[in-house]
Design a protein around this motif. Structure first.
Motif, PDB file in Angstrom:
ATOM      1  N   LEU A 117       0.830  -1.201   0.000  1.00 34.52           N
ATOM      2  CA  LEU A 117       0.000   0.000   0.000  1.00 34.52           C
ATOM      3  C   LEU A 117       0.866   1.254   0.000  1.00 34.52           C
ATOM      4  O   LEU A 117       0.474   2.288  -0.543  1.00 34.52           O
ATOM      5  CB  LEU A 117      -0.914   0.007   1.229  1.00 34.52           C
ATOM      6  CG  LEU A 117      -1.977  -1.085   1.289  1.00 34.52           C
ATOM      7  CD1 LEU A 117      -2.593  -1.147   2.684  1.00 34.52           C
ATOM      8  CD2 LEU A 117      -3.051  -0.839   0.238  1.00 34.52           C
ATOM      9  N   SER A 118       2.013   1.184   0.636  1.00 39.07           N
ATOM     10  CA  SER A 118       2.973   2.284   0.661  1.00 39.07           C
ATOM     11  C   SER A 118       4.305   1.723   1.132  1.00 39.07           C
ATOM     12  O   SER A 118       4.381   0.600   1.647  1.00 39.07           O
ATOM     13  CB  SER A 118       2.520   3.426   1.582  1.00 39.07           C
ATOM     14  OG  SER A 118       2.625   3.048   2.947  1.00 39.07           O
ATOM     15  N   GLY A 201      11.381   2.359 -11.365  1.00 33.67           N
ATOM     16  CA  GLY A 201      10.107   1.742 -11.695  1.00 33.67           C
ATOM     17  C   GLY A 201       9.176   1.571 -10.512  1.00 33.67           C
ATOM     18  O   GLY A 201       8.039   1.122 -10.680  1.00 33.67           O
ATOM     19  N   ILE A 202       9.628   1.923  -9.300  1.00 28.56           N
ATOM     20  CA  ILE A 202       8.766   1.828  -8.110  1.00 28.56           C
ATOM     21  C   ILE A 202       7.827   3.026  -8.088  1.00 28.56           C
ATOM     22  O   ILE A 202       8.251   4.161  -7.870  1.00 28.56           O
ATOM     23  CB  ILE A 202       9.607   1.782  -6.822  1.00 28.56           C
ATOM     24  CG1 ILE A 202      10.510   0.553  -6.808  1.00 28.56           C
ATOM     25  CG2 ILE A 202       8.685   1.791  -5.598  1.00 28.56           C
ATOM     26  CD1 ILE A 202      11.478   0.512  -5.625  1.00 28.56           C
ATOM     27  N   SER A 203       6.559   2.784  -8.325  1.00 29.31           N
ATOM     28  CA  SER A 203       5.581   3.867  -8.383  1.00 29.31           C
ATOM     29  C   SER A 203       4.733   3.980  -7.123  1.00 29.31           C
ATOM     30  O   SER A 203       3.884   4.870  -7.016  1.00 29.31           O
ATOM     31  CB  SER A 203       4.671   3.681  -9.603  1.00 29.31           C
ATOM     32  OG  SER A 203       3.975   2.446  -9.530  1.00 29.31           O
ATOM     33  N   ILE A 204       4.949   3.099  -6.161  1.00 29.32           N
ATOM     34  CA  ILE A 204       4.205   3.124  -4.903  1.00 29.32           C
ATOM     35  C   ILE A 204       4.520   4.411  -4.149  1.00 29.32           C
ATOM     36  O   ILE A 204       5.658   4.886  -4.144  1.00 29.32           O
ATOM     37  CB  ILE A 204       4.605   1.912  -4.043  1.00 29.32           C
ATOM     38  CG1 ILE A 204       4.295   0.608  -4.781  1.00 29.32           C
ATOM     39  CG2 ILE A 204       3.916   1.928  -2.685  1.00 29.32           C
ATOM     40  CD1 ILE A 204       5.098  -0.564  -4.263  1.00 29.32           C
ATOM     41  N   ALA A 224      17.372   7.704  -4.421  1.00 29.72           N
ATOM     42  CA  ALA A 224      16.155   6.925  -4.659  1.00 29.72           C
ATOM     43  C   ALA A 224      14.957   7.842  -4.842  1.00 29.72           C
ATOM     44  O   ALA A 224      14.116   7.620  -5.727  1.00 29.72           O
ATOM     45  CB  ALA A 224      15.920   5.960  -3.502  1.00 29.72           C
ATOM     46  N   ALA A 225      14.865   8.891  -4.026  1.00 26.44           N
ATOM     47  CA  ALA A 225      13.743   9.825  -4.143  1.00 26.44           C
ATOM     48  C   ALA A 225      13.761  10.553  -5.477  1.00 26.44           C
ATOM     49  O   ALA A 225      12.701  10.881  -6.031  1.00 26.44           O
ATOM     50  CB  ALA A 225      13.776  10.832  -2.994  1.00 26.44           C
ATOM     51  N   GLU A 226      14.953  10.812  -6.004  1.00 24.66           N
ATOM     52  CA  GLU A 226      15.062  11.433  -7.322  1.00 24.66           C
ATOM     53  C   GLU A 226      14.571  10.498  -8.416  1.00 24.66           C
ATOM     54  O   GLU A 226      13.955  10.932  -9.395  1.00 24.66           O
ATOM     55  CB  GLU A 226      16.511  11.818  -7.598  1.00 24.66           C
ATOM     56  CG  GLU A 226      17.038  12.956  -6.732  1.00 24.66           C
ATOM     57  CD  GLU A 226      18.540  13.127  -6.855  1.00 24.66           C
ATOM     58  OE1 GLU A 226      19.068  14.122  -6.301  1.00 24.66           O
ATOM     59  OE2 GLU A 226      19.206  12.280  -7.496  1.00 24.66           O
ATOM     60  N   LEU A 227      14.834   9.216  -8.247  1.00 22.20           N
ATOM     61  CA  LEU A 227      14.478   8.233  -9.273  1.00 22.20           C
ATOM     62  C   LEU A 227      13.010   7.837  -9.228  1.00 22.20           C
ATOM     63  O   LEU A 227      12.393   7.598 -10.271  1.00 22.20           O
ATOM     64  CB  LEU A 227      15.347   6.976  -9.108  1.00 22.20           C
ATOM     65  CG  LEU A 227      16.834   7.132  -9.390  1.00 22.20           C
ATOM     66  CD1 LEU A 227      17.602   5.909  -8.879  1.00 22.20           C
ATOM     67  CD2 LEU A 227      17.074   7.322 -10.889  1.00 22.20           C
ATOM     68  N   MET A 228      12.450   7.738  -8.037  1.00 20.31           N
ATOM     69  CA  MET A 228      11.090   7.217  -7.854  1.00 20.31           C
ATOM     70  C   MET A 228      10.064   8.325  -8.086  1.00 20.31           C
ATOM     71  O   MET A 228      10.185   9.412  -7.522  1.00 20.31           O
ATOM     72  CB  MET A 228      10.944   6.617  -6.465  1.00 20.31           C
ATOM     73  CG  MET A 228      11.844   5.415  -6.231  1.00 20.31           C
ATOM     74  SD  MET A 228      12.104   4.999  -4.484  1.00 20.31           S
ATOM     75  CE  MET A 228      10.436   4.579  -3.959  1.00 20.31           C
ATOM     76  N   PRO A 229       9.033   8.063  -8.875  1.00 15.60           N
ATOM     77  CA  PRO A 229       8.101   9.127  -9.234  1.00 15.60           C
ATOM     78  C   PRO A 229       7.189   9.592  -8.107  1.00 15.60           C
ATOM     79  O   PRO A 229       6.681  10.713  -8.162  1.00 15.60           O
ATOM     80  CB  PRO A 229       7.279   8.503 -10.371  1.00 15.60           C
ATOM     81  CG  PRO A 229       7.390   7.031 -10.164  1.00 15.60           C
ATOM     82  CD  PRO A 229       8.758   6.807  -9.607  1.00 15.60           C
ATOM     83  N   ASN A 230       6.989   8.763  -7.083  1.00 20.18           N
ATOM     84  CA  ASN A 230       6.054   9.120  -6.013  1.00 20.18           C
ATOM     85  C   ASN A 230       6.712   9.011  -4.641  1.00 20.18           C
ATOM     86  O   ASN A 230       6.095   8.539  -3.682  1.00 20.18           O
ATOM     87  CB  ASN A 230       4.813   8.223  -6.081  1.00 20.18           C
ATOM     88  CG  ASN A 230       4.008   8.453  -7.343  1.00 20.18           C
ATOM     89  OD1 ASN A 230       3.647   9.589  -7.659  1.00 20.18           O
ATOM     90  ND2 ASN A 230       3.743   7.388  -8.081  1.00 20.18           N
ATOM     91  N   ALA A 231       7.953   9.458  -4.550  1.00 25.29           N
ATOM     92  CA  ALA A 231       8.708   9.377  -3.299  1.00 25.29           C
ATOM     93  C   ALA A 231       9.037  10.767  -2.779  1.00 25.29           C
ATOM     94  O   ALA A 231       9.286  11.696  -3.549  1.00 25.29           O
ATOM     95  CB  ALA A 231       9.990   8.581  -3.495  1.00 25.29           C
TER      96      ALA A 231
END
Length: 262
Positions: A117-118, A201-204, A224-231
């Motif tokens: 879920l998150s 690719g982690i969109s969670i 990681a936060a730069e790479l992840m779209p919803n972080a």
């Protein structure tokens, strides 16, 4: 305490489940145990709105302690986490992990995103560099474990940090088996990094927290936060890797609103 089993090798996995609501799976760091979440106040704060599931990693706490390095592959830890979720009947769960628990969270988000879920990471990284265990604890940690077991490991780390460990951390360390922990540490350093394209690719929805004095983990969390779209990255002022979780208040001030927003 309840027991789940890894479906592939049968290793016992100790876990606790308290509270009601959406499940939150909590995974501790190296040489610790599920007891830290209760001892530091996280379980009490989370159980008011959530089903809080805390597990002992294999090789730790009251879970099984196999002694071969091959028993500690990251893919196996992911299967362990899924086995615990299956045991409590949780089709999906929020995930919170500290240190190696965070790396398991990243790996789980890559391997089985449909189960999350998150994702919340604390002092986390998606890559481990050779020598990182020695830098995290003390350079002679392996010899200490081999020659004097967990008491020698504790003595070595207390000497490095220049003060006694808190009682919760010391109790968690003493619950471990030195040969199993040596095998776990050896595989931890040998485990390959998660590729950046997989992290991207982690969109969670994800919350990545690290202390400002935990420079390597903060840099990796930022990447990681730069790479992840919803972080989203949250820096914890003045905290190093060892005290990322304590005191719990400032961490929960970020984490609880994040969970409620999901």
């Amino acid at each position: 305490m309840a027991i789940a089993h890894n479906p592939h090798d049968g290793v016992e996995l100790a876990y606790d489940s308290v509270g009601e609501g959406e499940p939150v799976l909590l995974v501790h760091g190296s040489a610790l145990s599920k007891a830290i979440w209760r001892g530091f106040g996280y379980t009490k704060a989370l159980r008011e709105r959530y089903q809080v599931i805390s597990m002992d990693l294999r090789g730790h706490g009251r879970s099984g302690k196999p002694q071969a390095q091959s028993d500690y592959l990251m893919d196996t830890f992911v299967t362990d986490a899924l086995a615990v979720l299956d045991a409590v009947g949780a089709a999906r769960a929020h995930f919170g992990g500290y240190s190696v628990g965070a790396r398991i969270g990243f790996s789980l988000a890559v391997a089985a995103p449909e189960r999350l879920l998150s994702l919340t990471t604390l002092g986390g990284t998606f890559r481990i560099q050779p020598g990182s265990i020695g830098r995290l604890f003390f350079p002679e940690y392996d010899a200490a474990l081999g020659e004097g077991g967990m008491p020698a490991f504790i003595e070595g780390w207390e000497g490095t940090i220049g003060q006694p460990l808190d009682s919760q951390t010391k109790a968690a360390f003493l619950a471990n088996d030195a040969p199993a922990l040596r095998a776990y540490f050896a595989q931890t350093e040998a485990e390959p990094a998660i590729a950046e394209h997989e992290i991207a690719g982690i969109s969670i929805s994800s919350l990545l927290m690290a202390g400002t004095e935990d420079r390597a983990r903060l840099a990796d969390s930022r990447r990681a936060a730069e790479l992840m779209p919803n972080a989203r990255l949250v820096e914890l002022p003045g905290r190093n890797h060892g005290n990322t979780l304590i005191p719990a208040g400032p961490v929960l001030d970020e984490w609880l609103p994040f969970l409620r927003a999901q």
